[in-house]
Design a protein around this motif. Structure first.
Motif, PDB file in Angstrom:
ATOM      1  N   ARG A 183       0.702  -1.117  -0.148  1.00 19.28           N
ATOM      2  CA  ARG A 183      -0.096  -0.024   0.044  1.00 19.28           C
ATOM      3  C   ARG A 183       0.785   1.327   0.076  1.00 19.28           C
ATOM      4  O   ARG A 183       0.660   2.215  -0.528  1.00 19.28           O
ATOM      5  CB  ARG A 183      -0.833   0.054   1.278  1.00 19.28           C
ATOM      6  N   ALA A 184       1.793   1.237   0.764  1.00 17.38           N
ATOM      7  CA  ALA A 184       2.798   2.346   0.950  1.00 17.38           C
ATOM      8  C   ALA A 184       3.573   2.619  -0.538  1.00 17.38           C
ATOM      9  O   ALA A 184       3.734   3.894  -0.805  1.00 17.38           O
ATOM     10  CB  ALA A 184       3.797   2.280   2.189  1.00 17.38           C
ATOM     11  N   ARG A 185       3.775   1.504  -1.234  1.00 15.43           N
ATOM     12  CA  ARG A 185       4.697   1.670  -2.492  1.00 15.43           C
ATOM     13  C   ARG A 185       3.677   2.241  -3.284  1.00 15.43           C
ATOM     14  O   ARG A 185       4.422   3.028  -4.164  1.00 15.43           O
ATOM     15  CB  ARG A 185       5.145   0.203  -2.805  1.00 15.43           C
ATOM     16  N   HIS A 186       2.536   2.062  -3.353  1.00 14.80           N
ATOM     17  CA  HIS A 186       1.634   2.624  -4.506  1.00 14.80           C
ATOM     18  C   HIS A 186       0.692   3.615  -3.898  1.00 14.80           C
ATOM     19  O   HIS A 186      -0.308   4.114  -4.717  1.00 14.80           O
ATOM     20  CB  HIS A 186       0.995   1.588  -4.940  1.00 14.80           C
ATOM     21  N   GLY A 187       1.173   4.344  -2.650  1.00 13.78           N
ATOM     22  CA  GLY A 187       0.194   5.406  -2.373  1.00 13.78           C
ATOM     23  C   GLY A 187      -1.201   5.114  -1.977  1.00 13.78           C
ATOM     24  O   GLY A 187      -2.181   6.024  -2.232  1.00 13.78           O
ATOM     25  N   THR A 189      -2.045   3.958   1.311  1.00 13.54           N
ATOM     26  CA  THR A 189      -2.304   3.830   2.760  1.00 13.54           C
ATOM     27  C   THR A 189      -3.464   4.527   3.183  1.00 13.54           C
ATOM     28  O   THR A 189      -3.864   5.906   2.610  1.00 13.54           O
ATOM     29  CB  THR A 189      -1.087   4.309   3.331  1.00 13.54           C
ATOM     30  N   ARG A 191      -6.485   4.036   2.180  1.00 16.47           N
ATOM     31  CA  ARG A 191      -7.720   3.989   1.373  1.00 16.47           C
ATOM     32  C   ARG A 191      -8.439   2.750   1.195  1.00 16.47           C
ATOM     33  O   ARG A 191      -7.559   1.542   1.492  1.00 16.47           O
ATOM     34  CB  ARG A 191      -7.118   4.183  -0.102  1.00 16.47           C
ATOM     35  N   SER A 249      -7.348   6.400  -9.830  1.00 18.78           N
ATOM     36  CA  SER A 249      -7.590   5.535  -8.686  1.00 18.78           C
ATOM     37  C   SER A 249      -7.619   4.058  -9.163  1.00 18.78           C
ATOM     38  O   SER A 249      -7.895   3.098  -8.223  1.00 18.78           O
ATOM     39  CB  SER A 249      -9.150   5.662  -8.095  1.00 18.78           C
TER      40      SER A 249
END
Length: 374
Positions: A183-187, A189, A191, A249
């Protein structure tokens, strides 16, 4: 007993069938397996790490022709094998009678989804009947594939059919498998995330997810769609996301290393792959190991109704089965689950318990063992 696996589908070539067969092979008793499979990029390094010998065919495809038969016979004799497993019964199962004459006392043909398609075509149907008559057991993934194939088989072959499906390593696929890092890698977090892990091809239904996404966003603002995998449909899907105004998104990861797959499942709140049958039943989902891996990771699943996919879901308990061609139904299922995190979590917990109860690899490996010794 020593068993020769003769198969076109084996790692490091990626895919669900490859994972299925490797999972069975590594769980056979030590010293009891030899694999004969095509060459593939990275095969030398992969083979060196296996607990059994892997003999590679010179090319990337094996067909039931004299050269393949000769090499299979050589391996059978040199390795002292007394049984054969055909990793995909069609078409290599056509070699069964010849290998029996060369000393194979027990032959098992494993089927997936494409054999069900063969049962619908006149020439292929006759070949499938020959395969069924030539092996001692023909496996099936679930009731859909069993019933489709049974129409083409002789009564004797139908009586020898046996259930054998992929297993799931619940120790590898589990809640908390590393999703926060993905999640952090792809922005992503913080969501709500729907994730799809699959090859990007039309049958898998990623386009239906993108078509459904504007509706999902109206119910769950800020939700993200994480599409994991590569494939020939990727450029079309990217263009579709732009045309639907949801490219901001929708995240495409491309192909990811196998060891990162559990973390990518774990990055989602809901798993969705609304597969649909194509080409008049010739392109069909045999089962859908991804649904089981998602359930093991504690996710509720949204599955399409193609072929045997519903066999991998307890509809209303571990997930929802929807018509893969109905964008409205896909959107409704996604929005319902993403908008109700507590309900989605409970559904995922039931899925995890189901995997532990019925889908562990040890159960499937024991079934294959029984087929080889019956």
């Amino acid at each position: 007993m020593r068993t020769l696996f003769v198969t076109n589908d084996f790692p490091p070539r990626p895919g669900g069938i490859q994972t299925f067969l490797h999972g069975l092979a590594v769980r056979r008793p030590p010293g009891s397996v030899v694999v004969y499979a095509p060459s593939w990029k990275g095969a030398a390094g992969f083979d060196a790490e296996q607990p059994f010998p892997v003999v590679r065919h010179p090319g990337s495809l094996m067909l039931p022709e004299p050269g393949v038969l000769r090499r299979a016979e050589d391996v059978l004799r040199a390795e002292g094998c007394d049984s054969v497993v055909f990793g995909a019964a069609a078409p290599l199962g056509l070699l069964a009678p010849a290998l029996r004459r060369r000393g194979a006392g027990r032959l098992v043909g494993i089927t997936h989804g494409h054999e069900a398609g063969w049962a619908s075509l006149p020439v292929a149907r006759a070949l499938l009947r020959r395969i069924g008559d030539g092996v001692d057991a023909l496996t099936y993934l679930g009731e859909y594939t069993r019933s489709r194939m049974a129409r083409a088989l002789s009564p004797e072959a139908v009586a020898r059919m046996a259930h054998l499906a992929p297993g799931v390593d619940e120790k590898v696929f589990h809640p908390g498998a590393g999703g926060d890092e993905i999640r952090a890698r792809h922005g992503l977090t913080g969501r709500p995330v729907a994730v799809c892990v699959s090859r990007l091809v039309p049958r898998k239904g990623q386009d239906a997810l993108i078509h459904a996404w504007p509706t999902v966003l109206r119910t769950v603002p800020g939700a993200a769609l994480l599409l994991v995998g590569g494939g020939p449909y990727r450029a079309d899907l990217r263009r579709l996301a732009v045309s639907r105004g949801v490219d901001g998104s929708v995240v495409f990861t491309g192909s990811v290393p196998w060891e990162e797959l559990p973390a990518h499942y774990d990055a989602g709140d809901v798993f969705a792959m609304p597969c649909r049958t194509r080409r008049r039943g010739l392109d069909v989902e045999g089962l859908g190991i991804v649904y089981l891996e998602a359930s093991a990771t504690g996710l509720p699943v949204v599955a399409g109704d193609s072929g045997g996919a519903p066999d991998a879901v307890l509809d209303g308990e571990t997930g929802m089965v929807v018509p893969g061609r109905s964008v409205a139904r896909v959107a409704e299922a996604l929005a319902t689950l993403l908008a109700d995190p507590d309900g989605a979590r409970r559904m995922g917990e039931r899925g995890r318990a189901w995997i532990e109860r019925e889908w562990r690899w040890e159960i499937q490996a024991a079934r294959l063992g029984s087929l080889l010794t019956s």
